[in-house]
Design an enzyme around this catalytic site. Structure first.
Site, PDB file in Angstrom:
ATOM      1  CG  HIS A 120      -4.967  -4.866  -3.332  1.00 21.22           C
ATOM      2  ND1 HIS A 120      -4.348  -6.075  -3.092  1.00 21.22           N
ATOM      3  CD2 HIS A 120      -3.996  -4.041  -3.789  1.00 21.22           C
ATOM      4  CE1 HIS A 120      -3.068  -5.993  -3.380  1.00 21.22           C
ATOM      5  NE2 HIS A 120      -2.821  -4.762  -3.814  1.00 21.22           N
TER       6      HIS A 120
ATOM      7  CG  HIS B  93      -2.759  -7.230  -7.501  1.00 22.61           C
ATOM      8  ND1 HIS B  93      -3.266  -6.005  -7.871  1.00 22.61           N
ATOM      9  CD2 HIS B  93      -1.788  -6.961  -6.594  1.00 22.61           C
ATOM     10  CE1 HIS B  93      -2.629  -5.028  -7.247  1.00 22.61           C
ATOM     11  NE2 HIS B  93      -1.739  -5.587  -6.460  1.00 22.61           N
TER      12      HIS B  93
HETATM   13  C1  SIN Z   1       1.139  -5.877  -4.352  1.00 21.10           C
HETATM   14  O1  SIN Z   1      -0.007  -5.991  -3.977  1.00 21.10           O
HETATM   15  O2  SIN Z   1       1.505  -4.914  -5.019  1.00 21.10           O
HETATM   16  C2  SIN Z   1       2.150  -6.954  -4.017  1.00 21.10           C
HETATM   17  C3  SIN Z   1       2.023  -8.125  -4.920  1.00 21.10           C
HETATM   18  C4  SIN Z   1       3.060  -9.168  -4.631  1.00 21.10           C
HETATM   19  O3  SIN Z   1       3.975  -8.923  -3.851  1.00 21.10           O
HETATM   20  O4  SIN Z   1       2.971 -10.255  -5.189  1.00 21.10           O
END
Ligand code: SIN
Length: 282
Positions: A105, A256
């Site tokens: 996302h 990510h």
């Molecule tokens: C997020 O999507 O902001 C969380 C990423 C993570 O906890 O690694």
């Protein structure tokens, strides 16, 4: 401070050395970091030791705070702008948002003006047999765009995708108040980054609910094809965390996903802030 920029060698990501973030970056350092953020999509600093006030000052150096709706119940005490991402429980309650970001996302893409960037600061990192767990993966959306066939680039020119908060594919339940706060929006599938001028793909399987002026089947197929293309291994950097790591990512240049490969008693505790764009992608 003079930041030293060391690209990861993957399509995204650069380590920044020679910077102590307890001092808010001065103008020169900020310009260098801001540029590196746009170009590499995610920049990271090892061995940092920041108070919540210093974390917030760093955030505001990059842009105005963008509160995240999922943080409303899991803000850091005394610092509601800092959201806890964690699997830790206290008194039978989860202290942070658990399992956040387990699908590819871009943060808050369901808003009319998605935030420029996100800062995630590692306080506790889970590990098994000395090996870190709970990595975060980043996919370079500019490299993914560049690799598209010319015909697809032409097909996507001027096309907009739909983002409807109520239609997102998510495990966590959402409230009517959240649905009311985030009416459906559209964004260009190809966004031009305001700093780098590079074209970036902005499509996600679980967040895009359709494409303007395209029938549902065709749109679903195109969304799936593009979303899968963006996250091909060739475009991905996978960050293995150490306590004291601070990452800043650019929500236009990268998408990510957090890897959920750990469970209590292995604890993960992150502090997250999100900041607005001074200039939104076109
Ligand atoms: C997020 O999507 O902001 C969380 C990423 C993570 O906890 O690694």
């Amino acid at each position: 401070m003079t930041p030293d920029i060391i690209p990861t060698g993957a399509a995204a990501g650069a380590e920044i050395r020679g910077v102590d973030l307890t001092n808010t970056p001065d103008d020169n350092a900020y310009q260098t970091l801001n540029r590196a953020l746009g170009e590499h999509g995610v920049i990271f600093f090892r061995g940092q030791s920041l108070s919540p006030e210093q974390h917030m000052a760093l955030t505001l150096r990059f842009g105005a705070l963008e509160p995240n709706t999922f943080g409303e119940t899991h803000g850091l005490e005394g610092h509601p702008g800092i959201v806890l991402i964690s699997n830790v429980e206290q008194g039978g309650r989860e202290i942070g948002v658990k399992g956040a970001g387990d699908k590819w996302h871009s943060d808050m893409c369901y808003t009319a003006k998605p935030p420029r960037g996100t800062i995630l600061y590692a306080h506790e990192v889970p590990a098994q047999d000395g090996l870190a767990l709970g990595d975060t993966c980043f996919a370079a959306t500019h490299a993914a765009y560049d690799a598209l066939p010319k015909a697809m680039k032409q097909r996507l020119d001027g096309v907009r995708a739909n983002f409807d908060f109520a239609g997102r594919k998510r495990l966590s339940p959402i409230t009517q108040a959240q649905i009311d706060a985030f009416p459906p929006v559209t964004h260009p599938i190809v966004r031009t980054h305001p700093l780098t001028g590079r074209k970036c793909l902005y499509v996600m399987r679980d967040d895009c609910t359709g494409i303007d002026e395209m029938d549902e089947d065709e749109a679903d197929q195109l969304i799936a094809a593009l979303a899968d293309h963006i996250v091909r291994p060739a475009f991905v950097y996978r960050h293995q965390w150490q306590p004291g790591d601070l990452l800043i990512w650019d929500n236009c240049t990268v998408q990510h996903m957090a890897i959920q490969d750990y469970a209590l008693p292995n604890r993960r505790l992150m502090h997250r802030t999100t900041f607005a764009a001074t200039e939104a992608p076109a």
